[in-house]
Design a protein around this motif. Structure first.
Motif, PDB file in Angstrom:
ATOM      1  N   LYS A 137       0.861  -1.237   0.109  1.00 54.62           N
ATOM      2  CA  LYS A 137      -0.239  -0.082   0.045  1.00 54.62           C
ATOM      3  C   LYS A 137       0.988   1.201  -0.102  1.00 54.62           C
ATOM      4  O   LYS A 137       0.592   2.202  -0.705  1.00 54.62           O
ATOM      5  CB  LYS A 137      -0.740  -0.027   1.308  1.00 54.62           C
ATOM      6  N   MET A 138       1.901   1.367   0.838  1.00 51.82           N
ATOM      7  CA  MET A 138       2.861   2.454   0.932  1.00 51.82           C
ATOM      8  C   MET A 138       3.567   2.591  -0.560  1.00 51.82           C
ATOM      9  O   MET A 138       3.709   3.650  -1.005  1.00 51.82           O
ATOM     10  CB  MET A 138       3.832   2.193   1.954  1.00 51.82           C
ATOM     11  N   GLU A 139       4.156   1.348  -1.147  1.00 50.30           N
ATOM     12  CA  GLU A 139       4.681   1.595  -2.260  1.00 50.30           C
ATOM     13  C   GLU A 139       3.812   2.211  -3.447  1.00 50.30           C
ATOM     14  O   GLU A 139       4.041   2.978  -4.312  1.00 50.30           O
ATOM     15  CB  GLU A 139       5.156   0.325  -2.780  1.00 50.30           C
ATOM     16  N   LEU A 140       2.548   2.024  -3.306  1.00 51.91           N
ATOM     17  CA  LEU A 140       1.628   2.415  -4.258  1.00 51.91           C
ATOM     18  C   LEU A 140       1.522   4.012  -4.131  1.00 51.91           C
ATOM     19  O   LEU A 140       1.507   4.737  -5.221  1.00 51.91           O
ATOM     20  CB  LEU A 140       0.110   2.027  -4.351  1.00 51.91           C
ATOM     21  N   LEU A 141       1.397   4.429  -2.957  1.00 49.02           N
ATOM     22  CA  LEU A 141       1.600   5.937  -2.501  1.00 49.02           C
ATOM     23  C   LEU A 141       2.850   6.450  -2.970  1.00 49.02           C
ATOM     24  O   LEU A 141       2.763   7.776  -3.586  1.00 49.02           O
ATOM     25  CB  LEU A 141       1.293   6.146  -1.085  1.00 49.02           C
ATOM     26  N   VAL A 142       3.972   5.937  -2.778  1.00 48.68           N
ATOM     27  CA  VAL A 142       5.210   6.300  -3.148  1.00 48.68           C
ATOM     28  C   VAL A 142       5.509   6.506  -4.548  1.00 48.68           C
ATOM     29  O   VAL A 142       5.922   7.564  -5.068  1.00 48.68           O
ATOM     30  CB  VAL A 142       6.295   5.481  -2.513  1.00 48.68           C
ATOM     31  N   VAL A 143       4.879   5.603  -5.283  1.00 50.70           N
ATOM     32  CA  VAL A 143       5.178   5.807  -6.851  1.00 50.70           C
ATOM     33  C   VAL A 143       4.205   6.761  -7.465  1.00 50.70           C
ATOM     34  O   VAL A 143       4.549   7.261  -8.532  1.00 50.70           O
ATOM     35  CB  VAL A 143       5.165   4.295  -7.409  1.00 50.70           C
ATOM     36  N   GLU A 144       2.997   6.945  -6.971  1.00 54.53           N
ATOM     37  CA  GLU A 144       2.122   7.916  -7.410  1.00 54.53           C
ATOM     38  C   GLU A 144       2.812   9.382  -7.038  1.00 54.53           C
ATOM     39  O   GLU A 144       2.596  10.451  -7.905  1.00 54.53           O
ATOM     40  CB  GLU A 144       0.887   7.763  -6.612  1.00 54.53           C
ATOM     41  N   LYS A 145       3.581   9.496  -5.988  1.00 52.20           N
ATOM     42  CA  LYS A 145       4.183  10.634  -5.529  1.00 52.20           C
ATOM     43  C   LYS A 145       5.530  10.926  -6.518  1.00 52.20           C
ATOM     44  O   LYS A 145       5.627  11.938  -7.009  1.00 52.20           O
ATOM     45  CB  LYS A 145       4.599  10.775  -4.090  1.00 52.20           C
ATOM     46  N   LEU A 146       6.095  10.003  -6.832  1.00 52.94           N
ATOM     47  CA  LEU A 146       7.108  10.121  -7.678  1.00 52.94           C
ATOM     48  C   LEU A 146       6.726  10.497  -9.000  1.00 52.94           C
ATOM     49  O   LEU A 146       7.344  11.454  -9.803  1.00 52.94           O
ATOM     50  CB  LEU A 146       8.059   8.600  -7.780  1.00 52.94           C
ATOM     51  N   LEU A 147       5.556  10.105  -9.533  1.00 52.83           N
ATOM     52  CA  LEU A 147       5.003  10.128 -10.733  1.00 52.83           C
ATOM     53  C   LEU A 147       4.275  11.637 -10.864  1.00 52.83           C
ATOM     54  O   LEU A 147       4.378  12.456 -11.910  1.00 52.83           O
ATOM     55  CB  LEU A 147       4.115   9.257 -11.502  1.00 52.83           C
ATOM     56  N   ASP A 148       3.893  12.017  -9.698  1.00 51.47           N
ATOM     57  CA  ASP A 148       3.445  13.539  -9.488  1.00 51.47           C
ATOM     58  C   ASP A 148       4.587  14.638  -9.761  1.00 51.47           C
ATOM     59  O   ASP A 148       4.283  15.461 -10.368  1.00 51.47           O
ATOM     60  CB  ASP A 148       2.713  13.926  -8.284  1.00 51.47           C
ATOM     61  N   SER A 149       5.740  14.008  -9.331  1.00 52.77           N
ATOM     62  CA  SER A 149       6.826  15.185  -9.264  1.00 52.77           C
ATOM     63  C   SER A 149       7.498  15.223 -10.783  1.00 52.77           C
ATOM     64  O   SER A 149       7.995  15.982 -11.219  1.00 52.77           O
ATOM     65  CB  SER A 149       7.816  14.816  -8.074  1.00 52.77           C
TER      66      SER A 149
END
Length: 351
Positions: A137-149
């Motif tokens: 679950k945390m990894e999905l949030l992390v990768v979404e933040k990376l793609l937002d940036s």
């Protein structure tokens, strides 16, 4: 900076700088030698782990040290701690790799180590997958933040596909292909030049279409043509949309689809007569049209003539690739002969 005169360092300052840099090099080499010596002696202690961290701080592309670090976990630390201790160690490494990715977002070895951490997370207490689910679950949030940036980071997109393909069966809520199509569409509509999002979309759709009838696939493709058409008209000079459009067309498109898309591109070409990518697509599809089994002889001849004229214009507009356009304009039998020669040459080189 412009307008500011550069001042040369004095001989004393130059020597001080050289000595400082030499000291850094010697410290790095000393640390490297120490860690590699520990690796050879099979040192799997906490101290060895710390040394690998120090070295990776300086050089996160040192894949041998990443491998050694994993051996330290598997052969030294994991067997001597409980499940909660393992989770704590893995969580620490996930934080470490995230710090590295913020500075080095395209280093494969960092991404690979994150995958290893996820894959080695133990089940939760009494056989549940609570810990695993929290990690994913945390990894999905992390990768979404990376793609937002950085929405065009293809490493992050590939990692996202890996996460979605690897989610535990007990993970809730499960992500469907339609969820990902909505996500990629959102990224594309915010920036039509996001090639990684277009590419990700091809991977998702290819899987979705495997279980559909030909008519259903064509219906969905028509919707995709509507989406990519927005991109082509918004910025005809961006390559991303054109590559996706060519993927949708494929090698043997139905007659109505090819005729419709040719007319659409011709209309765009009238508005953007010097668009290189538009002309490229037009020439490609005209030659595809001319070579289709359902095209009448007269239509095929006219399409080839039109394509040849477009390729001539491209040779003028894009002179760096003039010879390529000239080759594409040759008669089909010549092109086939050239391809056969090139294939033969490739075989010889491989032998």
């Amino acid at each position: 900076m412009h307008g500011i005169k550069r001042s040369r360092l004095s001989a004393q300052a130059e020597e001080a700088k050289r000595i400082k840099e030499q000291a850094k090099i010697e410290a790095y080499v000393g640390l490297q030698d120490d860690v590699l010596a520990r690796k050879r002696s099979k040192d799997y202690t906490t101290e060895a782990l710390k040394k690998t961290t120090d070295l990776l701080d300086l050089n996160p592309e040192f894949y041998t040290i990443w491998n050694y670090r994993r051996h330290i976990f598997l052969r030294g630390l994991f067997p001597n701690t409980n499940l909660q201790g393992i989770v704590k160690l893995l969580s620490t490494d996930l934080r470490l790799t995230m710090a590295y990715l913020q500075v080095h977002p395209k280093v494969y070895w960092i991404w690979n180590h994150r995958k290893w951490c996820l894959e080695n997370c133990p089940d939760g207490p009494e056989g549940t997958e609570g810990w695993k689910n929290e990690f994913w679950k945390m990894e999905l949030l992390v990768v979404e933040k990376l793609l937002d940036s950085d929405a065009r980071n293809f490493h992050a997109w590939a990692y996202r596909r890996y996460i979605l393909a690897s989610l535990p069966k007990s993970y809730t809520p499960q992500r469907s292909a339609q969820d990902e199509l909505r996500y990629t569409r959102k990224k594309i509509e915010s920036n039509f030049s996001n090639f990684s999002a277009w590419h990700c979309r091809t991977k998702i759709l290819a899987g979705v279409w495997e279980g559909l009838s030909e008519a259903q696939v064509q219906s969905q493709k028509d919707q995709e043509f509507e989406l990519v058409r927005q991109a082509l008209w918004t910025d005809p000079e961006d390559q991303s949309g054109w590559l996706y459009h060519r993927w949708l067309i494929g090698s043997q498109p139905p007659e109505p689809t090819l005729r419709r898309e040719l007319e659409s591109i011709k209309e765009l070409n009238e508005a953007e007569p010097d668009s290189k990518w538009c002309l490229n697509a037009l020439a490609h599809y005209l030659l595809l049209f001319a070579g289709s089994p359902w095209t009448e002889t007269e239509e095929a001849d006219n399409a080839r003539k039109e394509a040849k004229e477009i390729l001539r214009r491209l040779a003028e507009i894009d002179s760096d690739r003039k010879e390529r356009y000239q080759d594409l304009g040759k008669p089909p039998q010549v092109i086939r002969a050239v391809l056969m020669i090139l294939s033969f040459s490739t075989i010889i080189k491989l032998c």
